[in-house]
Design an enzyme around this catalytic site. Structure first.
Site, mmCIF file in Angstrom:
data_model
loop_
_atom_site.group_PDB
_atom_site.id
_atom_site.type_symbol
_atom_site.label_atom_id
_atom_site.label_comp_id
_atom_site.label_asym_id
_atom_site.label_seq_id
_atom_site.Cartn_x
_atom_site.Cartn_y
_atom_site.Cartn_z
ATOM 1 N N THR A 165 29.229 -103.327 -0.666
ATOM 2 C CA THR A 165 30.694 -103.267 0.053
ATOM 3 C C THR A 165 31.696 -103.655 -1.051
ATOM 4 O OG1 THR A 165 31.979 -103.970 1.994
ATOM 5 C CG2 THR A 165 30.400 -105.631 1.199
ATOM 6 N N HIS A 222 30.800 -101.007 12.694
ATOM 7 C CA HIS A 222 31.861 -99.794 12.740
ATOM 8 C C HIS A 222 31.434 -98.643 13.852
ATOM 9 C CE1 HIS A 222 34.200 -101.216 8.920
ATOM 10 N NE2 HIS A 222 34.262 -101.868 9.976
#
Ligand code: OAD
Length: 244
Positions: free
Chosen positions: A188, A118
């Protein structure tokens, strides 16, 4: 703290190991997560700010939010979970991290084999010429939007909602996932794609999947083993098993 015999044996025998990381691994460094208990999204609404349209509409607001996060991140350090992953890079023949985190803490801990899928919050990019800028200062009060030499507005070089992840990073990640024997899925929530689908690729290629998370997640069902608790507690114990 119970680890299965299968995991203990794989920690000794695996040559290719991958760790997928999310915001949970940095939580013990003081970086708020996006979701889950105490998540950043309880106070802010990043889905409204982390997108290109919001930036064009109100670049000052978006930059203020990023400057707040950049400042916070610049003041924190890796925690025992990050350092355990650094040790793993030296202990396994091949060890890679695929991280969704933009905080750079894996590099700060010493890891070299890191895919920042990201992006990195400290890097910025011109929206006109795509030049990458590494030296955009943190302004607590944004008085002017950073501008490139070409005149274009500069934005944070992170992946925003609705944007595609670079093809090269995806290809590199798929290759690592296909080749690994052991996959850790750490901190996550499994809500954001494509990373939430990465464990399936490893599983299809017979990897053993281990989740480390303080809570059950939307991808827990895919796992072979679930270690429910803090990454900063479990990962150093895993390193001890590899070493002994
Ligand atoms: P989330 O905030 O969605 O999830 C964090 C997870 O970490 C939750 O499942 C928590 O239960 C867990 N957790 C919290 N503290 C932990 C600890 N000490 N040890 C282990 N687990 C812990 O974060 P991500 O899944 O990383 O994208 O979010 C994915 C993406 O959503 C982010 O990269 C960001 C956001 O949109 C972009 O900015 C593009």
């Amino acid at each position: 703290m119970e680890f299965s015999d299968k995991l203990k044996s794989l920690l000794k025998s695996s040559k290719n190991v991958v760790a997928i990381c999310g915001a949970g691994i940095s939580q013990e460094s003081g970086v708020p997560t996006f979701r889950g208990k105490g998540g950043l999204w309880e106070k802010y609404r990043p889905e409204e700010l982390a997108n290109f349209d919001a930036f064009i509409k109100n670049p000052v607001l978006v930059w203020e939010w990023y400057n707040y996060r950049k400042k916070l991140i610049s003041e924190v350090n890796p925690n025992p979970g990050h350092y355990a992953l650094y040790e793993m890079e030296n202990l396994f023949e091949k060890f890679f991290i695929i991280t969704q985190n933009v905080d750079g803490l894996h590099h700060k801990a010493g890891n070299k084999n890191v895919i920042e899928i990201h992006g990195n919050i400290m890097h910025s990019k011109c929206i006109e010429c795509d030049k990458i800028h590494y030296d955009v200062p943190i302004q607590e009060k944004v008085v002017s939007i950073p501008k490139c030499e070409c005149g274009g507005m500069i934005r944070p070089n992170v992946v925003w909602f609705g944007e595609l992840i670079s093809e090269n990073l995806l290809m590199d990640s798929y290759k690592l996932l296909k080749d690994c024997q052991l996959l850790f899925v750490i901190g996550t929530s499994g809500n954001v794609y494509p990373v939430a689908s990465f464990p399936i690729i490893a599983k299809e290629n017979d990897a053993y999947l281990v989740e480390i998370n303080t809570e059950k997640t939307t991808i827990s069902y895919m796992m072979d083993e679930i270690l429910e608790g803090q990454a900063g507690v479990f990962l150093p114990k895993i390193v001890e098993i590899i070493k002994n």
